[in-house]
Design a protein around this motif. Structure first.
Motif, mmCIF file in Angstrom:
data_model
loop_
_atom_site.group_PDB
_atom_site.id
_atom_site.type_symbol
_atom_site.label_atom_id
_atom_site.label_comp_id
_atom_site.label_asym_id
_atom_site.label_seq_id
_atom_site.Cartn_x
_atom_site.Cartn_y
_atom_site.Cartn_z
ATOM 1 N N THR A 135 -24.887 1.441 3.099
ATOM 2 C CA THR A 135 -26.201 1.771 3.445
ATOM 3 C C THR A 135 -26.504 2.542 4.629
ATOM 4 O O THR A 135 -25.766 2.493 5.630
ATOM 5 C CB THR A 135 -27.211 0.515 3.379
ATOM 6 O OG1 THR A 135 -28.733 1.151 3.532
ATOM 7 C CG2 THR A 135 -26.991 -0.211 4.653
ATOM 8 N N GLY A 143 -29.752 5.168 6.977
ATOM 9 C CA GLY A 143 -31.131 5.304 7.064
ATOM 10 C C GLY A 143 -31.963 4.264 7.216
ATOM 11 O O GLY A 143 -31.780 3.147 7.272
ATOM 12 N N SER A 144 -33.301 4.798 7.685
ATOM 13 C CA SER A 144 -34.204 3.598 7.903
ATOM 14 C C SER A 144 -35.044 3.180 6.969
ATOM 15 O O SER A 144 -35.441 3.705 5.841
ATOM 16 C CB SER A 144 -35.395 4.510 8.661
ATOM 17 O OG SER A 144 -36.369 3.559 9.090
ATOM 18 N N SER A 145 -35.350 1.669 6.898
ATOM 19 C CA SER A 145 -36.199 1.029 5.987
ATOM 20 C C SER A 145 -37.607 1.533 5.964
ATOM 21 O O SER A 145 -38.208 1.099 4.909
ATOM 22 C CB SER A 145 -35.990 -0.530 6.002
ATOM 23 O OG SER A 145 -36.725 -0.857 7.553
ATOM 24 N N GLN A 157 -33.568 5.722 2.916
ATOM 25 C CA GLN A 157 -32.808 4.600 3.137
ATOM 26 C C GLN A 157 -32.005 4.730 1.929
ATOM 27 O O GLN A 157 -32.359 4.316 0.756
ATOM 28 C CB GLN A 157 -33.572 3.318 3.115
ATOM 29 C CG GLN A 157 -32.446 2.311 3.675
ATOM 30 C CD GLN A 157 -33.059 0.803 3.608
ATOM 31 O OE1 GLN A 157 -34.084 0.584 3.294
ATOM 32 N NE2 GLN A 157 -32.646 -0.094 4.297
#
Length: 346
Positions: free
Chosen positions: A68, A70-72, A102
């Motif tokens: 994973t 990227g940002s949530s 994300q």
């Protein structure tokens, strides 16, 4: 893409060595150390490090490997590899997509570090794995994007996932109908990539029970002459092929992978907006066989079936793009997918 038959055949054979629709194998050197009973990924020391930390989640029947980035706070995006691919075929694309999403990318059962499941390679089982993955790991509405057989699974999710799990779905050069044994429309798998899958089943065997990589190369050379070696003469397959259970090939060639999931039934039940990208394809004039993932006629029927559901459908024709555009041209892939996804309703 040049329009000559020889060039298309050469492209097909190159794809057979390195791209997910056409060919898979595992290293012969691993056979002695990992026989049929212990040939799963955990018993085979063949993995290499990549640029993202890998994680795993127990889904019941399988332990699924994933990464994973990227940002949530960004929209969730699930990337689904095609046959013979591990998650890292998307590695460059993940870096391009992570600023806006994300991103989650998985290894399907029988590929990468995820559990091998002899006798259990079906679209319905794989789709169920992804439903559980979204429920346990992503835990919010998700955009899905899959290539090749992963594109068929992206469609499966757009039709059969739990309510609210999927926001929209991208099918990257999906082999609808052309990967079925008895399709409603157009060429069957035996008139497309099927002979390559049959060779894998014959010379490699389920869980590498045969393991005759050299024999497979020799058989291709006999049938296709100089074109058979267009991808090189290596005595060892590429890394992605080492991480793959060749039983996938038999499941596709024999038709068991989608026996309970006719493509027209799945397409008629799509419940979310869809993007379809259609890449290189040609018809062999001598045989009528398909070179590529899906013919123009088959794609027309796909578009008709989705349109009949009333869901928004965007179609992007990319006739010079490689089958695995996300790997060969990640910039174009991220531009097409990202641009479409940004236009979706929240």
């Amino acid at each position: 893409m040049p329009e000559t038959t020889d060039v298309y055949r050469r492209t097909l054979i190159q794809a057979a060595v390195s791209a997910p629709l056409f060919l898979a194998a595992a290293a012969v050197a691993q056979k002695a150390a990992a026989g049929p009973k212990d040939a799963g990924p955990s018993a085979r020391n063949i993995f290499v490090r990549h640029g993202y930390e890998e994680h795993s989640v127990n889904l019941g029947e399988v332990t699924m490997n994933y990464v994973t980035a990227g940002s949530s706070s960004k929209p969730a995006l699930l990337l689904i590899p095609g046959q013979t691919e591990s998650w890292w075929a998307y590695e460059k694309a993940i870096g391009l997509l992570a600023p806006d999403f994300q991103v989650f990318c998985v290894d399907l059962r029988g590929q990468g570090r995820t559990t091998w499941t002899p006798g259990r390679y079906t679209y319905d089982n794989m789709g169920g794995d992804l439903v559980r993955f979204m429920s346990l790991v992503i835990q919010r509405p998700t955009i899905t994007s899959g290539c090749s057989s992963g594109g068929v699974l992206s469609c499966w999710l757009s039709a059969f996932a739990m309510p609210g799990q999927v926001r929209a779905s991208h099918y990257e050069d999906p082999p609808f109908f052309a990967s079925e044994s008895n399709p409603l429309y157009g060429q069957s798998i035996r008139q497309a990539a099927g002979p390559l899958f049959e060779g894998l089943s014959r010379y490699l065997g389920d869980q590498w029970s045969v393991g005759d990589w050299a024999g497979l190369l020799a058989a291709r050379a006999r049938k296709l002459g100089s074109l058979a070696l267009a991808g090189g003469k290596s005595t060892e397959p590429p890394q992605n092929l080492k991480e793959y259970d060749p039983e996938w090939a038999r499941a596709f060639y024999e038709g068991t992978v989608g026996q309970s999931c006719p493509h027209q039934c799945m397409l008629a039940q799509v419940k979310v907006p869809v993007l379809v990208t259609h890449h290189f394809r040609s018809i062999d004039q001598a045989t009528g066989h398909l070179i590529g993932a899906i013919s123009d006629f088959q794609m027309t029927k796909v578009r008709e079936l989705i349109a009949a559901t009333g869901q928004p459908l965007d179609y992007v024709d990319l006739p010079t793009a490689a089958h695995t555009m996300h790997e060969t041209d990640p910039v174009l892939f991220a531009k097409v997918l990202g641009g479409w996804a940004k236009g979706l309703k929240a």
